[in-house]
Design an enzyme around this catalytic site. Structure first.
Site, PDB file in Angstrom:
ATOM      1  N   ASP A 119       0.863  -1.167   0.000  1.00 19.63           N
ATOM      2  CA  ASP A 119       0.000   0.000   0.000  1.00 19.63           C
ATOM      3  C   ASP A 119       0.911   1.232   0.000  1.00 19.63           C
ATOM      4  OD1 ASP A 119      -2.422   1.583   0.433  1.00 19.63           O
ATOM      5  OD2 ASP A 119      -1.684   1.818   2.474  1.00 19.63           O
ATOM      6  N   ASP A 153      -0.115   5.198   1.125  1.00 24.03           N
ATOM      7  CA  ASP A 153      -0.310   6.076   2.283  1.00 24.03           C
ATOM      8  C   ASP A 153      -0.347   5.280   3.583  1.00 24.03           C
ATOM      9  OD1 ASP A 153      -0.843   8.932   1.369  1.00 24.03           O
ATOM     10  OD2 ASP A 153      -2.209   7.835   0.057  1.00 24.03           O
TER      11      ASP A 153
END
Length: 221
Positions: A10, A12
């Site tokens: 991922d 953020d």
């Protein structure tokens, strides 16, 4: 060619701790509509969600076009706030390790492409990830497994020989639903929450000794 192992990240809250910037940008928009945004609401309903889902939940009185424009404004505010980005500790070490061993790598994110490209450039990692999976460009975003399944397809990897790194509820759900062993990151949520969503492992950052023990056990099995 199938890589011996695959790492799916991922963006953020996983590669860098950026959620405070997102919360501030959303907070400005919420205030315009007479709403307040606290940390609990952000972590439960915004963190890791798509902009479409967020706007539908919090601005249902707006039509789809206005919601989309509002989301674009929020992302522009976020990008304007990107000054100095710091990779999570150990990230560069892990990327170099993966490169040295010929592992597949991809970033899998619900963030818009403009955000993702700006953040990777700011982290000095734009040329280190050959594959960038943008949920907005797929039929479904997280928590649907499609973004992670797409990451496996693009890297040539398979779920049985992969790890996903996630910090949000929707992200963990997506990776787990794709059949990928998932490592929860403690940048925003606590360990019980991450494990409740299905994360099999939880680490503070990429220097965590538990991660390197896991890699030795899984990637070199």
């Amino acid at each position: 060619m199938t890589p011996p192992f695959t790492l799916l990240f991922d963006l953020d809250g996983t590669l860098t701790d950026s959620d405070h910037l997102h919360m501030a940008a959303y907070g400005e928009l919420f205030a315009r509509f007479g709403q307040s945004l606290d940390a609990a609401t952000y972590k439960t309903h915004i963190m890791g969600a798509t902009n479409a889902a967020i706007c539908a939940r919090f601005f249902p009185q707006l039509d789809a076009a206005t919601q989309a424009a509002l989301a674009d404004e929020k992302e522009a505010r976020f990008r304007a706030s990107l000054t100095t980005l710091t990779p999570l500790p150990g990230l560069r070490r892990l990327v170099a390790h993966a490169e040295a061993h010929g592992w597949g790598m991809a970033v899998v994110t619900n963030a818009p492409r403009a955000n993702a490209e700006a953040m990777l450039a700011g982290l000095g990692l734009a040329d280190r990830f050959a594959h960038l999976v943008i949920a907005d460009e797929l039929a479904h975003g997280k928590p649907h497994p499609l973004p992670y399944l797409t990451g496996l397809t693009r890297t040539g990897g398979d779920a049985a020989h992969a790890l996903a790194f996630e910090d949000s509820r929707s992200g963990v759900r997506a990776a787990v639903a794709a059949g990928i062993e998932t490592v929860g990151m403690l940048t925003g949520l606590d360990e019980p929450t991450l494990r409740a969503e299905g994360a099999q492992h939880v680490i503070r950052d990429f220097d965590d000794a538990r991660l390197w023990a896991l890699l030795a056990a899984r990637a070199h099995a």
